[in-house]
Enzyme design. Structure first.
Site, PDB file in Angstrom:
ATOM      1  N   GLY A   1       2.606   2.215  10.475  1.00 26.35           N
ATOM      2  CA  GLY A   1       3.453   3.399  10.296  1.00 26.35           C
ATOM      3  C   GLY A   1       4.171   3.826  11.562  1.00 26.35           C
ATOM      4  O   GLY A   1       4.728   4.919  11.633  1.00 26.35           O
TER       5      GLY A   1
ATOM      6  N   LYS B   1       0.072   4.288   0.021  1.00 24.89           N
ATOM      7  CA  LYS B   1      -0.532   5.474   0.645  1.00 24.89           C
ATOM      8  C   LYS B   1      -0.438   6.653  -0.324  1.00 24.89           C
ATOM      9  O   LYS B   1      -0.588   6.476  -1.521  1.00 24.89           O
ATOM     10  CB  LYS B   1       0.147   5.779   1.986  1.00 24.89           C
ATOM     11  CG  LYS B   1       0.250   4.552   2.901  1.00 24.89           C
ATOM     12  CD  LYS B   1       0.815   4.887   4.232  1.00 24.89           C
ATOM     13  CE  LYS B   1       1.180   3.650   5.014  1.00 24.89           C
ATOM     14  NZ  LYS B   1       0.422   3.516   6.250  1.00 24.89           N
TER      15      LYS B   1
ATOM     16  N   GLU C   1      -6.455   4.255   8.095  1.00 22.58           N
ATOM     17  CA  GLU C   1      -6.291   5.702   7.852  1.00 22.58           C
ATOM     18  C   GLU C   1      -7.572   6.284   7.256  1.00 22.58           C
ATOM     19  O   GLU C   1      -7.895   7.443   7.491  1.00 22.58           O
ATOM     20  CB  GLU C   1      -5.064   5.941   6.953  1.00 22.58           C
ATOM     21  CG  GLU C   1      -3.776   5.724   7.733  1.00 22.58           C
ATOM     22  CD  GLU C   1      -2.578   5.293   6.901  1.00 22.58           C
ATOM     23  OE1 GLU C   1      -2.608   5.440   5.675  1.00 22.58           O
ATOM     24  OE2 GLU C   1      -1.618   4.787   7.513  1.00 22.58           O
TER      25      GLU C   1
ATOM     26  N   ASN D   1       0.867  -1.180   0.000  1.00 24.06           N
ATOM     27  CA  ASN D   1       0.000   0.000   0.000  1.00 24.06           C
ATOM     28  C   ASN D   1       0.906   1.233   0.000  1.00 24.06           C
ATOM     29  O   ASN D   1       1.576   1.496   0.989  1.00 24.06           O
ATOM     30  CB  ASN D   1      -0.877  -0.025   1.259  1.00 24.06           C
ATOM     31  CG  ASN D   1      -1.596   1.295   1.467  1.00 24.06           C
ATOM     32  OD1 ASN D   1      -1.819   2.050   0.529  1.00 24.06           O
ATOM     33  ND2 ASN D   1      -1.965   1.572   2.713  1.00 24.06           N
TER      34      ASN D   1
ATOM     35  N   GLU E   1      -4.959  -5.381  10.556  1.00 28.53           N
ATOM     36  CA  GLU E   1      -3.986  -4.303  10.700  1.00 28.53           C
ATOM     37  C   GLU E   1      -4.220  -3.574  12.023  1.00 28.53           C
ATOM     38  O   GLU E   1      -5.038  -2.645  12.093  1.00 28.53           O
ATOM     39  CB  GLU E   1      -4.126  -3.315   9.548  1.00 28.53           C
ATOM     40  CG  GLU E   1      -3.812  -3.915   8.199  1.00 28.53           C
ATOM     41  CD  GLU E   1      -3.163  -2.887   7.279  1.00 28.53           C
ATOM     42  OE1 GLU E   1      -2.109  -3.187   6.735  1.00 28.53           O
ATOM     43  OE2 GLU E   1      -3.706  -1.776   7.133  1.00 28.53           O
TER      44      GLU E   1
ATOM     45  N   HIS F   1      -9.234   0.779   5.137  1.00 27.30           N
ATOM     46  CA  HIS F   1      -7.918   0.963   5.768  1.00 27.30           C
ATOM     47  C   HIS F   1      -8.090   1.857   6.997  1.00 27.30           C
ATOM     48  O   HIS F   1      -8.909   2.774   6.997  1.00 27.30           O
ATOM     49  CB  HIS F   1      -6.957   1.600   4.763  1.00 27.30           C
ATOM     50  CG  HIS F   1      -5.544   1.611   5.251  1.00 27.30           C
ATOM     51  ND1 HIS F   1      -5.073   2.563   6.122  1.00 27.30           N
ATOM     52  CD2 HIS F   1      -4.506   0.764   5.010  1.00 27.30           C
ATOM     53  CE1 HIS F   1      -3.803   2.307   6.391  1.00 27.30           C
ATOM     54  NE2 HIS F   1      -3.430   1.216   5.731  1.00 27.30           N
TER      55      HIS F   1
ATOM     56  N   SER G   1       3.846  -2.261  10.033  1.00 28.06           N
ATOM     57  CA  SER G   1       5.309  -2.190  10.139  1.00 28.06           C
ATOM     58  C   SER G   1       6.014  -3.492   9.741  1.00 28.06           C
ATOM     59  O   SER G   1       6.992  -3.889  10.377  1.00 28.06           O
ATOM     60  CB  SER G   1       5.721  -1.754  11.545  1.00 28.06           C
ATOM     61  OG  SER G   1       5.208  -0.461  11.815  1.00 28.06           O
TER      62      SER G   1
HETATM   63  C1  PEP Z   1      -0.471  -0.005   5.733  1.00 24.49           C
HETATM   64  O1  PEP Z   1      -0.455   1.137   5.263  1.00 24.49           O
HETATM   65  O2  PEP Z   1      -1.391  -0.776   5.465  1.00 24.49           O
HETATM   66  C2  PEP Z   1       0.620  -0.406   6.625  1.00 24.49           C
HETATM   67  C3  PEP Z   1       0.595  -1.606   7.162  1.00 24.49           C
HETATM   68  O3  PEP Z   1       1.624   0.516   6.821  1.00 24.49           O
HETATM   69  P1  PEP Z   1       3.089   0.237   7.456  1.00 24.49           P
HETATM   70  O4  PEP Z   1       3.620  -1.042   6.847  1.00 24.49           O
HETATM   71  O5  PEP Z   1       3.900   1.432   7.056  1.00 24.49           O
HETATM   72  O6  PEP Z   1       2.908   0.098   8.932  1.00 24.49           O
END
Ligand code: PEP
Length: 244
Positions: A168, A6, A92, A4, A162, A90, A208
């Site tokens: 992040g 973003k 976010e 992803n 998630e 997601h 992460s």
């Molecule tokens: C994501 O944006 O779905 C995500 C898991 O981000 P990150 O790997 O940066 O934590």
């Protein structure tokens, strides 16, 4: 293995990414690889992966086919750009743009209607984990969102667990924490859609994930794949995650 991006990269940066990334995963037949760039890069990305097994996904999808929905992008538009997948719900989107379990369900149904594979995200916030409510949150997100799908629809989705506190932040869930959450989700699937659906569905872990922790996460039988944010922006790094 899904990436992803973003709100990063222009079309030119997208093409440059795939020039490096594509040869590095050309022989990676153990998994499906999906990259989800911003909407403005979908066509460039789809062109860059043409003839390979890499798939392209959007990061969101409107619940309607067309209409007066300023700023939204619909399933037919996404499919016409060459994408085959769409991330839905997601954290976010839930956190900053008012996404709810109800709209997650509508967007998931729209993705299916227009032939796209939805990657539906669920996960608890830090305070929910710390107050011992992780499972209750996952159950509620499942019941109010995903459980509105028919059996046939459910068979076509991918779920991503998630935990919001891990996205992040550099804080990865331990493989055991992730596996516990995946088991809780699979338990919901079992109760609602039966054993075959629970056994055959895929649950990705996201939060992460990096080249140096992907192996221990993927060693958990409960974890079927990963959804990667920051570490999917670098072609060499994401290729090493794919080829863990
Ligand atoms: C994501 O944006 O779905 C995500 C898991 O981000 P990150 O790997 O940066 O934590």
């Amino acid at each position: 293995m899904a990436g992803n991006w973003k709100m990063y990269k222009t079309p030119a940066e997208t093409t440059a990414f795939f020039e490096k990334f594509r040869p590095l995963v050309e022989k990676s037949e153990h998994c499906e690889v999906v990259i989800c760039p911003p909407f403005t890069n979908l066509a460039a990305a789809a062109g860059a992966v043409n003839g390979s097994a890499i798939r392209i996904g959007a990061q969101n999808i409107a619940w309607a086919k067309e209409g007066a929905f300023t700023g939204e992008i619909s399933g037919p538009m996404i499919a016409a750009s060459g994408a085959t997948h769409a991330i839905v719900g997601h954290s976010e989107r839930r956190q900053y743009f008012g996404e709810t379990d109800e709209t997650v369900l509508k967007r998931t149904q729209a993705a299916l209607e227009f032939g796209l594979t939805p990657i539906v995200c669920v996960g608890e916030r830090l305070e929910e984990r710390e107050s011992g409510n992780t499972e209750a949150v996952l159950v509620s997100q499942f019941q109010k969102g995903i459980a509105g799908l028919t059996e046939q629809q459910f068979a076509k989705i991918v779920i991503a667990y998630e935990p919001v506190w891990a996205i992040g932040t550099g804080k990865t869930a331990t493989p055991e924490i992730a596996a516990d959450a995946h088991r809780a989700i699979r338990g919901q699937v079992l109760a609602k859609y039966g054993k075959q659906a629970a056994d055959s569905m895929r649950i990705l872990y996201g939060g992460s994930v990096k080249p140096d922790n992907v192996k221990i996460l993927m060693a958990q039988p409960e974890i079927d794949g990963v959804l990667v944010g920051g570490a999917a922006l670098d072609p060499v790094g994401f290729a090493s995650i794919v080829n863990f």
